[in-house]
Design an enzyme around this catalytic site. Structure first.
Site, mmCIF file in Angstrom:
data_model
loop_
_atom_site.group_PDB
_atom_site.id
_atom_site.type_symbol
_atom_site.label_atom_id
_atom_site.label_comp_id
_atom_site.label_asym_id
_atom_site.label_seq_id
_atom_site.Cartn_x
_atom_site.Cartn_y
_atom_site.Cartn_z
ATOM 1 N N GLU A 92 0.591 -1.400 0.055
ATOM 2 C CA GLU A 92 0.018 0.105 -0.150
ATOM 3 C C GLU A 92 0.827 0.983 -0.333
ATOM 4 O OE1 GLU A 92 -3.657 0.054 1.426
ATOM 5 O OE2 GLU A 92 -4.033 -2.281 1.870
ATOM 6 N N GLY A 93 2.131 1.490 -0.988
ATOM 7 C CA GLY A 93 2.843 2.138 -1.094
ATOM 8 C C GLY A 93 3.535 1.660 -0.005
#
Ligand SMILES: Cc1cc2nc3c(=O)[nH]c(=O)nc-3n(C[C@H](O)[C@H](O)[C@H](O)COP(=O)(O)OP(=O)(O)OC[C@H]3O[C@@H](n4cnc5c(N)ncnc54)[C@H](O)[C@@H]3O)c2cc1C
Length: 380
Positions: free
Chosen positions: A363-364
């Site tokens: 998620e990044g």
């Protein structure tokens, strides 16, 4: 400013804690060894309302706030981060994405089953050549009038084998760059949609991660989410909330390891006294307690921003960046406090250390969170 949890929040946290202790703890080592997670546990999480925590009850959800979500995530993650990532993806990427941006028909058809845990969702953005640089989508969705034809490969997909509903990001018009990207609802079993073998991972080994293949998959037009070209914005908006969930996961992994280390340090004796009486160990515990509390404040602030309707792009990125770093640093210290026992599975801290690493990647990555934060502070 009120730092106290409400009675309702305390009840929710205690219910999650109780479930984690009684249902997740037994078997967690075996699930990590065998890379499995039984359907019966997913069903129980659904029955407790954990699969659609923030979803409106009219779509089968629990109608709780984001503070409740992070409390549940922290408690589950203390014991089993494989369970919590399933909860996080289903809640903040899939359910939120559909509830916030889906049509009424899509909500009726998909959201109500996802929110109860009757079916599980997956979020498919990453590709072999499009990870941090998510705009480089190679998966294509060609507009054929009443349907799209989907071709391409997605990798690292959480719930990849277990899910029934997949939100898939693909490029429709390359000339329009990221404004030519769309998001689609794809169902398991659609002809041409194939699921590759399960990845053999360092951590969160109970979570099933797969590569997915789309070969001329016919997706009805009504399965597109939002206006034509909304797909990239859809992905960024959902990931912003997803980061609150992963930050809470990191917080739970860190606090789970801290609680184990604290207990162990009061039991284990060396040089005639409990090791907690050695200042080197006591100071490690002091650093852990302080930084975990700081991470908790950032996680709560991001959740509060979401509940207030504030923009939470920055606060969720800060919470994820910091909590994941705290999780990594202090799970290593928890292993150190356990000495040799920290190196074996029975004491749980080695698993938490392995599980912590993913919170700095998905998620990044941490580097991407710093890009989000630096852009936010430099934009004016
Ligand atoms: C277990 C697991 C589960 C996952 N689940 C999902 C899922 O459900 N759905 C999904 O879509 N994806 C999922 N992912 C994919 C995950 O989001 C990506 O792995 C992640 O975004 C990083 O992409 P990448 O692996 O291609 O690394 P890359 O983008 O190739 O990055 C490699 C390194 O370069 C750094 N880097 C890249 N660009 C920059 C830059 N501009 N500045 C500074 N540093 C940079 C990165 O931070 C990283 O350190 C999952 C991954 C794993 C491992």
């Amino acid at each position: 400013m009120d730092f106290n949890l409400t009675e309702e929040h305390i009840m929710i946290r205690d219910a999650a804690r109780d479930f984690a202790q009684t249902e997740l703890l037994p078997g967690v080592i075996e699930r990590d060894n065998t890379q499995t997670f039984p359907d019966s546990l997913v069903r129980k999480m659904g029955e407790l309302g954990f699969m659609g925590i923030m979803v409106d009850p009219k779509y089968g959800g629990s109608g709780m706030d984001a503070i409740s979500y992070v409390l549940i995530m922290e408690e589950l993650s203390k014991i089993d981060a494989s369970a919590s990532v399933m909860v996080s993806v289903n809640n903040s990427l899939v359910c939120y994405g559909l509830e916030a941006f889906g049509t009424e028909e899509q909500k009726q058809k998909y959201l109500s089953k996802l929110a109860t845990g009757e079916v599980i969702g997956a979020f498919c953005l990453s590709e072999p050549e499009a990870g941090s640089d998510a705009t480089s989508q190679k998966t294509t969705a060609i507009d054929m009038g009443d349907h799209y034809i989907l071709n391409g490969t997605k990798n690292w997909i959480t719930n990849g084998g277990r899910a029934d509903v997949y939100l898939v990001i693909a490029q429709t018009d390359r000339d329009k760059g990221h404004r030519g990207i769309n998001a689609f609802i794809v169902e398991k079993g659609m002809p041409g949609f194939d699921i590759g073998p399960k990845e053999d991972k360092l951590g969160i080994r109970g979570s099933d991660t797969h590569t997915l293949q789309f070969n001329d998959v016919k997706v009805p037009k009504e399965n597109r989410i939002g206006e034509d070209g909304f797909g990239f914005k859809f992905a960024m908006k959902t990931l912003s909330g997803g980061r609150i969930g992963i930050a809470a996961q990191a917080l739970g992994i860190a606090s789970g390891a801290y609680e184990l280390a604290l207990k162990y340090s009061k039991e284990r004796k060396a040089f005639g006294t409990e090791i907690s009486n050695h200042q080197a160990i006591a100071f490690k515990l002091a650093d852990m307690a302080t930084e975990i509390e700081a991470a908790r404040m950032l996680v709560m602030k991001a959740a509060w921003d979401k509940d207030q309707g504030n923009n939470y792009d920055m606060s969720s990125a800060m919470a994820k960046l910091y909590a994941s770093q705290v999780a990594m640093t202090h799970t290593v210290e928890a292993v150190q406090i356990h000495g040799g026992n920290g190196f074996v599975k029975e004491y749980h801290v080695e698993r938490l250390m392995r599980d912590a690493k993913i919170t700095q990647i998905y998620e990044g990555t941490s580097e991407i969170q710093k890009i989000v934060i630096s852009r936010g502070i430099l934009k004016d």
